[in-house]
Design a protein around this motif. Structure first.
Motif, PDB file in Angstrom:
ATOM      1  N   LEU A 153      -0.431  10.115   7.845  1.00 21.72           N
ATOM      2  CA  LEU A 153      -0.846   8.763   8.573  1.00 21.72           C
ATOM      3  C   LEU A 153      -0.746   7.877   9.233  1.00 21.72           C
ATOM      4  O   LEU A 153      -1.620   6.906   9.317  1.00 21.72           O
ATOM      5  CB  LEU A 153       1.209   8.026   8.271  1.00 21.72           C
ATOM      6  CG  LEU A 153       1.400   6.862   8.439  1.00 21.72           C
ATOM      7  CD1 LEU A 153       0.966   6.046   7.098  1.00 21.72           C
ATOM      8  CD2 LEU A 153       2.877   7.107   8.761  1.00 21.72           C
ATOM      9  N   PHE A 179       5.359   6.274   0.503  1.00 21.92           N
ATOM     10  CA  PHE A 179       4.272   5.154   0.789  1.00 21.92           C
ATOM     11  C   PHE A 179       3.427   4.405  -0.124  1.00 21.92           C
ATOM     12  O   PHE A 179       2.724   5.050  -1.270  1.00 21.92           O
ATOM     13  CB  PHE A 179       3.556   5.281   2.582  1.00 21.92           C
ATOM     14  CG  PHE A 179       3.764   5.702   3.080  1.00 21.92           C
ATOM     15  CD1 PHE A 179       4.535   5.058   4.626  1.00 21.92           C
ATOM     16  CD2 PHE A 179       4.708   7.182   3.275  1.00 21.92           C
ATOM     17  CE1 PHE A 179       4.835   5.151   5.611  1.00 21.92           C
ATOM     18  CE2 PHE A 179       5.031   7.238   4.581  1.00 21.92           C
ATOM     19  CZ  PHE A 179       5.346   6.666   5.212  1.00 21.92           C
ATOM     20  N   THR A 234       2.759  -0.246   2.893  1.00 20.62           N
ATOM     21  CA  THR A 234       4.407   0.152   3.418  1.00 20.62           C
ATOM     22  C   THR A 234       4.853   0.751   3.374  1.00 20.62           C
ATOM     23  O   THR A 234       4.404   1.948   2.816  1.00 20.62           O
ATOM     24  CB  THR A 234       4.746  -1.148   1.863  1.00 20.62           C
ATOM     25  OG1 THR A 234       4.662  -0.555   1.025  1.00 20.62           O
ATOM     26  CG2 THR A 234       4.225  -2.473   2.297  1.00 20.62           C
ATOM     27  N   THR A 235       5.886   1.169   3.922  1.00 21.35           N
ATOM     28  CA  THR A 235       7.102   2.256   3.893  1.00 21.35           C
ATOM     29  C   THR A 235       7.351   2.710   2.169  1.00 21.35           C
ATOM     30  O   THR A 235       7.168   1.911   1.835  1.00 21.35           O
ATOM     31  CB  THR A 235       7.984   1.998   4.878  1.00 21.35           C
ATOM     32  OG1 THR A 235       9.028   1.070   4.164  1.00 21.35           O
ATOM     33  CG2 THR A 235       7.107   1.782   6.233  1.00 21.35           C
ATOM     34  N   ILE A 238       3.593  -1.539   7.385  1.00 21.18           N
ATOM     35  CA  ILE A 238       2.406  -0.971   9.276  1.00 21.18           C
ATOM     36  C   ILE A 238       1.723  -1.224   9.367  1.00 21.18           C
ATOM     37  O   ILE A 238       1.078  -0.712  10.044  1.00 21.18           O
ATOM     38  CB  ILE A 238       3.299   0.549   8.214  1.00 21.18           C
ATOM     39  CG1 ILE A 238       2.549   0.893   6.942  1.00 21.18           C
ATOM     40  CG2 ILE A 238       4.776   0.606   8.691  1.00 21.18           C
ATOM     41  CD1 ILE A 238       2.618   2.326   7.419  1.00 21.18           C
TER      42      ILE A 238
END
Length: 486
Positions: free
Chosen positions: A66, A141, A88-89, A95
């Motif tokens: 990540l 993710f 994005t999570t 993020i």
């Protein structure tokens, strides 16, 4: 009607409008296809770029995790003219990336979508449009990579604006061209209309104007002028015939009346009355023959006698005429000979026989040698009349040759006119229609009557084509032929 009204109602203007409409439709279709194809190519380029970046970044995430993904996204997002990036999570929290906002539900849908967006650095509140692809990575993710569509919209707008101006220019130029062409055609039509109105008032000498372009209007005017010349000639011939009939038939009718009046005035015996009646009948027969000849000439010239065409041997016709007129020629101190080879011809047999009979009668009547006509005895061998039938190339020639004084070349064209008798004294019987009928029959069959010098004498020749062109055969047969017309 106003000038503009006449202009709009012309066929040329209407055809121009139709052509203009079709041309504008074709131009608009071509421009629409160009715009659609441009849009398709730009979209295809965007998808290829996004697919490549998605594969590359997914590989980074798969190999390095990540943190490496976030660094790669932030690095790419800072480049000038960067694409759209967002990571994005699994719960949808951003993020990394340069996207400030998206339409609701975009990140929840995997695959391609066109959406409104704003970049983080955008200072205004105006939404932009982009084509984006959402990919789900490992561990839930989500990765969004997209491309702004401003360039596509800008190119499409340029094409649309060019199309609008192009169509407008085509319409304006088309209308201008239509008005120009219609006015040019209208002037020529107006000129033809004016000429036609003058012709309808009785002036048959008028002719339609013919330009130098040789276009369809010029060809139409030329054909109509030829038709007018033919009509003028026919009307002149009709007037001449009427005058000739009134002049030439007045004398025998007057003579007929005087003889009847004289017979009534005299107190004669039965023999005198019988003689008067016989002369009256003879005079009436002459008048009937004249009218029949005029009727046959009219039918031949109008083409009505074109029926009953058949294939036959012209030599048989020549032999029949020779057999029929040989005694008459001998009674007049002349010999009638025939020289005929088998000559097939396609024609109206009765009319050809009548025309040839007229030529033989003329030869017997006017073809005496000059010495014999002056009272000098001339042997029969020196007074031949020759009937000849032969073929010359694609022509069939039926000729009658005598040894008389002939016809001067200057008078030959005049000799075939109706009621024309070159014999100034007019001591011999006749109506002056024999050569006219022969000429009309020759013309009916697509040929001609030729009068030439036999040195001495006259040779009258019916020149016929071997076979008449395909024509109609609808006319009824001509009655009362052959008959003596001279």
């Amino acid at each position: 009607m106003t000038a503009f009204g006449k202009l709009v109602r012309t066929t040329a203007f209407r055809l121009t409008l139709v052509y203009l409409l079709l041309f504008a439709m074709f131009a608009a279709s071509l421009l629409a296809y160009f715009a659609w194809n441009t849009r398709r190519l730009i979209t295809e380029e965007i998808t290829q770029t996004v697919n490549a970046e998605t594969s590359e970044i997914s590989e980074i995430y798969g190999r390095r995790g990540l943190r490496a993904l976030v660094l790669a996204i932030e690095y790419r997002a800072l480049r000038p003219g960067a694409n759209l990036y967002l990571v994005t999570t699994p719960t949808g929290q951003a993020i990394a990336g340069n996207v400030g906002s998206l339409a609701p539900g975009v990140m929840a849908t995997r695959g391609w979508s066109e959406t409104a967006y704003r970049r983080i650095e955008d200072a205004d509140d105006r939404d932009h449009r982009a084509l984006v692809r959402v990919t789900e990575l490992e561990n839930g993710f989500r990765l969004l990579i997209g491309r702004d569509l401003a360039e596509r919209r800008r190119l499409f707008g340029i094409v649309a604006k060019a199309a609008q101006w192009s169509v407008l220019i085509v319409v304006v130029l088309g209308l201008g061209g239509g008005v120009f062409v219609a006015r040019r055609v209208l002037r020529r039509i107006d000129a033809m209309t004016g000429t036609a109105q003058r012709i309808m008032t009785g002036d048959l000498s008028e002719r339609l104007p013919v330009g130098r372009s040789g276009d369809e209007l010029d060809r139409l005017a030329e054909n109509l002028n030829a038709m007018l010349e033919r009509i003028e000639a026919l009307m002149a011939g009709l007037k001449e015939v009427s005058d000739n009939i009134a002049h030439d038939l007045k004398t025998p009718l007057t003579r007929l009346r005087n003889r009847a009046e004289e017979a009534l005035a005299k107190s004669g015996c039965e023999a005198d009355y019988r003689a008067a009646l016989e002369r009256t009948i003879e005079e009436s027969d002459g008048l009937i023959r004249t009218f029949n000849a005029l009727l046959m000439i009219a039918r031949a010239e109008s083409g009505q006698a074109r029926g009953n065409m058949d294939d036959f041997d012209a030599a048989e016709v020549a032999g029949g005429i020779h057999e029929l007129y040989e005694p008459l020629a001998e009674d007049d101190g002349m010999t009638l000979k025939v020289k005929a080879d088998p000559t097939p011809v396609h024609a109206n047999r009765e009319l050809i026989s009548q025309a040839l009979a007229n030529l033989v009668e003329n030869a017997i009547k006017y073809g005496k040698p000059v010495a014999q006509a002056g009272g000098t005895v001339v042997s029969m061998e020196a007074r031949p009349i020759l009937i000849e039938a032969r073929r010359d190339g694609d022509k069939v020639l039926l000729s009658v040759t005598d040894r008389g004084p002939g016809i001067p070349e200057a008078d030959r064209a005049h000799a075939v006119e109706r009621f024309v008798r070159l014999e100034a004294s007019r001591t011999l019987p006749g109506s002056g229609l024999g050569l006219s009928l022969a000429a009309a029959v020759a013309t009916l069959h697509g040929g001609e009557l030729r009068l030439d010098d036999a040195q001495p004498g006259l040779v009258a020749t019916l020149v016929l084509p071997v076979r008449l062109g395909a024509g109609d055969r609808v006319a009824p047969p001509i009655p009362d032929v052959p008959q003596k017309v001279a």
